[in-house]
Design a protein around this motif. Structure first.
Motif, PDB file in Angstrom:
ATOM      1  N   ALA A 171       0.854  -1.191   0.000  1.00 55.33           N
ATOM      2  CA  ALA A 171       0.000   0.000   0.000  1.00 55.33           C
ATOM      3  C   ALA A 171       0.884   1.233   0.000  1.00 55.33           C
ATOM      4  O   ALA A 171       2.048   1.150   0.397  1.00 55.33           O
ATOM      5  N   PRO A 172       0.352   2.364  -0.432  1.00 53.48           N
ATOM      6  CA  PRO A 172       1.157   3.592  -0.404  1.00 53.48           C
ATOM      7  C   PRO A 172       1.357   4.072   1.042  1.00 53.48           C
ATOM      8  O   PRO A 172       0.632   3.630   1.930  1.00 53.48           O
ATOM      9  N   ALA A 221      -7.069  -0.727  -5.117  1.00 48.52           N
ATOM     10  CA  ALA A 221      -6.585   0.646  -4.900  1.00 48.52           C
ATOM     11  C   ALA A 221      -5.244   0.631  -4.168  1.00 48.52           C
ATOM     12  O   ALA A 221      -4.339   1.414  -4.483  1.00 48.52           O
ATOM     13  N   CYS A 222      -5.104  -0.262  -3.185  1.00 51.51           N
ATOM     14  CA  CYS A 222      -3.836  -0.360  -2.444  1.00 51.51           C
ATOM     15  C   CYS A 222      -2.727  -0.833  -3.385  1.00 51.51           C
ATOM     16  O   CYS A 222      -1.616  -0.279  -3.386  1.00 51.51           O
ATOM     17  N   ASP A 226      -3.142   4.022  -5.122  1.00 50.20           N
ATOM     18  CA  ASP A 226      -4.062   5.139  -5.390  1.00 50.20           C
ATOM     19  C   ASP A 226      -4.656   5.643  -4.075  1.00 50.20           C
ATOM     20  O   ASP A 226      -5.732   5.210  -3.634  1.00 50.20           O
ATOM     21  N   PHE A 227      -3.954   6.587  -3.432  1.00 51.71           N
ATOM     22  CA  PHE A 227      -4.389   7.044  -2.107  1.00 51.71           C
ATOM     23  C   PHE A 227      -5.782   7.670  -2.142  1.00 51.71           C
ATOM     24  O   PHE A 227      -6.580   7.471  -1.222  1.00 51.71           O
ATOM     25  N   THR A 228      -6.073   8.434  -3.187  1.00 47.79           N
ATOM     26  CA  THR A 228      -7.388   9.091  -3.258  1.00 47.79           C
ATOM     27  C   THR A 228      -8.509   8.055  -3.238  1.00 47.79           C
ATOM     28  O   THR A 228      -9.489   8.194  -2.499  1.00 47.79           O
ATOM     29  N   VAL A 274      -6.438  19.473   0.799  1.00 44.36           N
ATOM     30  CA  VAL A 274      -5.698  18.534   1.653  1.00 44.36           C
ATOM     31  C   VAL A 274      -6.412  17.187   1.596  1.00 44.36           C
ATOM     32  O   VAL A 274      -7.604  17.094   1.881  1.00 44.36           O
ATOM     33  N   GLU A 275      -5.676  16.159   1.230  1.00 46.07           N
ATOM     34  CA  GLU A 275      -6.323  14.832   1.134  1.00 46.07           C
ATOM     35  C   GLU A 275      -6.471  14.208   2.514  1.00 46.07           C
ATOM     36  O   GLU A 275      -5.485  13.809   3.144  1.00 46.07           O
TER      37      GLU A 275
END
Ligand code: 2P0
Length: 341
Positions: A171-172, A221-222, A226-228, A274-275
């Motif tokens: 994961a990121p 996504a992980c 793709d954090f978003t 800010v995410e």
């Protein structure tokens, strides 16, 4: 006498576990995905006393310096019974646990508690388990503890007794900000609330279907970093869980006006570029998922809404000390991910 000490950390689900398919084996109705924290470790020492054995003897459980004699002791004894049955032992144990979660911080201590207990008890009773088998064992103490064995970002698979374990996934880089807005006791514990949700919420079947899908989306996504997408799925799944719980009869509502204010503030942060994404477990406190570079800014933006504590991604449960015949070498812990079965 053999003794072993283990350390484990709490985890926060990005895709929630809410509901069991089999309560006696602690099998979840769906998979789930979590991030382990690097704050609030639980340290547990299990000492197996060969001189105290059999049905008439008792285990002891000391938590933060106090001897426990209520239902928590029963849960620990039942868990030790399982370890004893695997080890072929009838010797009783003394369990001494130090839990550093500040009182009422809103983080479940059962995840770090049973992950540390599983790791220490397995070693003290001479079981040399793989990480996978330890996560299966921790599951029987508390579902969320399954995911505290690998730590990091982990998936806990639904499945049968053999197939339901947790393992790390790529994961990121991620961080969390815990916003404690109410340190009071929960209106209803998660175990009972899960049962009521399954029995009475008309939304529960949809929760199972949609969460199964979300686990697949989250894993993708992980893997893609793709954090978003991870954040969007996290916030959505938390709100779906709370909607499902609120559908129970009599209703259960964990989120308060102050919880919702944190969700609003997080949405404002996103609007400002800010995410950050909010999630909440079986209580009013909110945990905000963000990226390491933004965590200090998120914490300072939310400081007025509650007590904030920052966390990075934490390690898995590990054995830190073991003494006595047949105990594994802590130098090789945590065990490998491969099953020994
Ligand atoms: C989770 N929670 O995935 C979900 C989200 C709370 C809300 O796992 O009955 O204390 O011991 O298996 O592990 C809390 O449930 O329940 C939980 P048991 P547990 O983190």
């Amino acid at each position: 006498m053999t003794t072993a000490t283990a350390v484990a950390h709490p985890n926060i689900a990005l895709v929630k576990y809410w509901g069991k398919a089999d309560a006696s084996l602690a099998l979840p109705a769906t998979g789930s995905v979590s991030m382990g924290l690097d704050v609030f470790p639980t340290t547990t020492t299990v000492t197996v006393d060969d001189g105290v054995a059999g049905r008439e003897a008792w285990d002891t459980f000391t938590l933060n310096g106090h001897l426990v004699e209520d239902g928590a002791l029963v849960r620990v004894e039942q868990f030790l019974d399982l370890v004893r049955s695997l080890a072929g032992s009838s010797a009783r144990a003394h369990v001494v646990s130090e839990n550093t979660v500040p009182t009422g911080a809103g983080l479940a201590s059962s995840a770090s508690g049973f992950a540390a207990l599983a790791t220490a008890a397995a070693a003290a009773y001479g079981l040399d388990l793989s990480q996978r088998d330890l996560s299966r064992l921790a599951r029987r103490g508390s579902g969320s503890a399954t995911r505290s064995i690998p730590g990091g970002v982990a998936v806990w698979h639904a499945g049968d007794d053999h197939g339901s374990y947790a393992e790390p996934i790529p994961a990121p880089p991620m961080a969390m900000v815990v916003v404690t807005i109410d340190a009071g006791p929960k209106p209803i514990g998660s175990r009972e609330a899960m049962r009521r949700t399954i029995a009475t919420s008309p939304f529960y079947p949809s929760w199972v279907t949609s969460t199964t899908e979300t686990v697949g989306d989250m894993l993708a996504a992980c893997a893609a970093g793709d954090f978003t997408r991870i954040g969007e799925l996290t916030e959505s799944n938390a709100l779906r869980m709370h909607a499902t719980i609120e559908g129970a009869f009599p209703p259960i509502r964990y989120l308060t006006a102050r919880s919702v204010a944190v969700f609003d503030a997080v949405a404002e942060l996103r609007a400002a570029g800010v995410e950050a994404y909010a999630t909440a477990d079986a209580g009013p406190n909110v945990v905000v998922l963000t990226q390491p570079a933004d965590r200090a800014a998120v914490a300072s933006a939310l400081a007025g809404l509650g007590d904030v504590i920052e966390s990075g991604t934490g390690p898995g449960a590990r054995l830190v000390r073991s003494e006595g015949p047949g105990t594994p070498d802590p130098g090789v812990a945590p065990a490998t991910q491969e099953s020994t079965e």
